[in-house]
Motif scaffolding. Structure first.
Motif, PDB file in Angstrom:
ATOM      1  N   PRO A 161       3.428 -10.794   4.196  1.00 30.33           N
ATOM      2  CA  PRO A 161       3.844  -9.611   3.429  1.00 30.33           C
ATOM      3  C   PRO A 161       4.119  -9.950   1.961  1.00 30.33           C
ATOM      4  O   PRO A 161       4.706 -10.987   1.649  1.00 30.33           O
ATOM      5  CB  PRO A 161       5.126  -9.172   4.141  1.00 30.33           C
ATOM      6  N   THR A 162       3.666  -9.089   1.080  1.00 30.19           N
ATOM      7  CA  THR A 162       3.976  -9.215  -0.343  1.00 30.19           C
ATOM      8  C   THR A 162       4.439  -7.856  -0.851  1.00 30.19           C
ATOM      9  O   THR A 162       4.241  -6.829  -0.192  1.00 30.19           O
ATOM     10  CB  THR A 162       2.769  -9.700  -1.164  1.00 30.19           C
ATOM     11  N   ASN A 163       5.045  -7.846  -2.018  1.00 33.63           N
ATOM     12  CA  ASN A 163       5.639  -6.627  -2.566  1.00 33.63           C
ATOM     13  C   ASN A 163       4.815  -6.061  -3.707  1.00 33.63           C
ATOM     14  O   ASN A 163       4.167  -6.799  -4.460  1.00 33.63           O
ATOM     15  CB  ASN A 163       7.067  -6.913  -3.038  1.00 33.63           C
ATOM     16  N   ALA A 277       3.141  -1.039   6.612  1.00 36.57           N
ATOM     17  CA  ALA A 277       2.181  -0.600   5.596  1.00 36.57           C
ATOM     18  C   ALA A 277       1.372  -1.797   5.146  1.00 36.57           C
ATOM     19  O   ALA A 277       1.786  -2.955   5.297  1.00 36.57           O
ATOM     20  CB  ALA A 277       2.902   0.043   4.412  1.00 36.57           C
ATOM     21  N   GLY A 278       0.200  -1.513   4.588  1.00 38.12           N
ATOM     22  CA  GLY A 278      -0.639  -2.607   4.142  1.00 38.12           C
ATOM     23  C   GLY A 278      -1.695  -2.155   3.143  1.00 38.12           C
ATOM     24  O   GLY A 278      -1.912  -0.965   2.931  1.00 38.12           O
ATOM     25  N   ALA A 279      -2.315  -3.146   2.523  1.00 41.21           N
ATOM     26  CA  ALA A 279      -3.464  -2.921   1.654  1.00 41.21           C
ATOM     27  C   ALA A 279      -4.676  -3.502   2.376  1.00 41.21           C
ATOM     28  O   ALA A 279      -4.565  -4.511   3.072  1.00 41.21           O
ATOM     29  CB  ALA A 279      -3.265  -3.614   0.319  1.00 41.21           C
ATOM     30  N   CYS A 280      -5.826  -2.860   2.216  1.00 38.63           N
ATOM     31  CA  CYS A 280      -7.015  -3.348   2.920  1.00 38.63           C
ATOM     32  C   CYS A 280      -8.252  -3.213   2.048  1.00 38.63           C
ATOM     33  O   CYS A 280      -8.366  -2.312   1.229  1.00 38.63           O
ATOM     34  CB  CYS A 280      -7.207  -2.604   4.242  1.00 38.63           C
ATOM     35  N   PRO A 288      -0.384  -7.281   4.361  1.00 39.53           N
ATOM     36  CA  PRO A 288       0.801  -6.496   4.715  1.00 39.53           C
ATOM     37  C   PRO A 288       1.680  -6.252   3.490  1.00 39.53           C
ATOM     38  O   PRO A 288       1.875  -7.152   2.663  1.00 39.53           O
ATOM     39  CB  PRO A 288       1.523  -7.386   5.727  1.00 39.53           C
ATOM     40  N   ILE A 289       2.187  -5.035   3.376  1.00 37.34           N
ATOM     41  CA  ILE A 289       3.106  -4.708   2.285  1.00 37.34           C
ATOM     42  C   ILE A 289       4.528  -4.865   2.789  1.00 37.34           C
ATOM     43  O   ILE A 289       4.946  -4.181   3.723  1.00 37.34           O
ATOM     44  CB  ILE A 289       2.878  -3.268   1.776  1.00 37.34           C
TER      45      ILE A 289
END
Length: 337
Positions: A161-163, A277-280, A288-289
């Motif tokens: 996970p990153t922000n 939540a995530g970015a793809c 992962p967010i």
């Protein structure tokens, strides 16, 4: 060249061969492989002055048996041609697009990372307007090229996970080029992306350019969220680039995980309904967010340090298909022996 497959970044590495073809007088030439990684184009080329260019990104995956998988390459071809039509460029026939990619992968096979390393061969098809000109009109000629390089994770840390932080900049105009893969959209993201990194975020979240109330994209990737009642939701907007990864996840969430899937508006003030939540995207795969810094609060989803269980399942299913470990839906994989 000695490559540390386990510690690759997302950087340019010169590989021996790339493909190049030119459209002139209404038709494409046969195209060829070349070892030259520089493009010699006219100074009046429309790509340089007016941004008449588009590109794609896809990957080749080494399977356990040593063969190589290409993932949904026909969708990349279709998306490039949608971009080309929008910019009044010559379309690249799907057969030619696929042949070019396969030739480049085969010619650079030694640079396809080994199975189990987690690394992949990133492939960049590029279409630009070239030839003599200076007026604001479509180019007289077009150049199509495909090159590749081995890459690791797009965001440092891979599936960790990153922000992200909400930006007050717009990525694209409401009725502009947001839904096609053109360099101008990415040029517009450089400054806000840099500002986000200065604040120690991975990238920024772009809101809809009309009302600035709805999430559209996460840097150069698409957003998805898992609600507390297990619905898979992605934003709906004509300004969003239609991510092949996102639509693959929509399918897998519904058909493999049995979830309800929805494309709908994702309002910034409704983040509390998401447990994950995530970015793809092709480059990001799934990132992962952990949390999002909005204008007035920092919202954490599942965890800032651990991957949520649904996100993990989707990642395992998607990458399992890409690397040949999980059965793929019909037509998704093109295998090179």
């Amino acid at each position: 060249m000695s490559i540390d497959w386990d510690n690759l970044g997302f950087d340019y590495i010169k590989t021996p061969y790339r493909y190049i073809s030119v459209w002139k007088d209404g038709q494409w030439d046969e195209g060829k492989l070349t070892e030259d990684n520089t493009l010699n184009i006219h100074e009046g080329s429309a790509a340089l002055h007016y941004g008449q260019q588009c590109f794609e990104g896809l990957k080749a995956y080494r399977c356990e048996d040593g063969s190589i998988n290409l993932f949904r390459i026909d969708e990349n071809s279709k998306r490039m041609n949608r971009s080309a039509r929008h910019l009044l460029m010559a379309e690249v026939p799907e057969e030619k697009f696929i042949q070019a990619v396969e030739e480049v992968v085969k010619a650079n096979e030694e640079f396809v990372p080994p199975y189990g390393s987690g690394a992949t061969l990133y492939i960049r098809p590029l279409l630009i307007g070239i030839g003599e000109g200076i007026g604001v009109h479509s180019a007289p000629e077009f150049l199509f090229t495909v090159f590749c390089m081995p890459v690791g994770a797009y965001f440092k840390g891979g599936l960790t996970p990153t922000n992200f932080v909400v930006s007050d900049y717009d990525r694209a105009a409401p009725h502009g080029t947001g839904s096609i893969k053109v360099g101008g959209n990415y040029a517009a993201s450089l400054l806000p992306g840099e500002k986000a990194k200065e604040k120690h975020f991975s990238d920024c979240i772009y809101l809809d350019p009309t009302t600035h109330t709805k999430i559209e994209e996460v840097g150069s990737a698409n957003f998805f969220g898992i609600t507390k009642d297990d619905r898979f939701i992605t934003p709906l907007s004509p300004s969003i680039l239609p991510s092949i990864t996102k639509y693959s996840l929509l399918y897998l969430a519904e058909h493999r995980l049995g979830m309800e899937v929805v494309e709908e508006d994702v309002y910034l003030d409704s983040l509390s309904k998401f447990k994950e939540a995530g970015a793809c995207g092709t480059a990001a795969v799934i990132s992962p967010i952990g949390g999002i810094q909005t204008f007035d609060e920092f919202h954490v989803f599942y965890s800032e340090t651990e991957v949520g269980p649904v996100t993990q399942k989707l990642y395992n299913e998607l990458t399992g298909i890409q690397f040949g470990d999980v059965p793929a839906p019909d037509g998704w994989i093109r295998n090179i022996k």
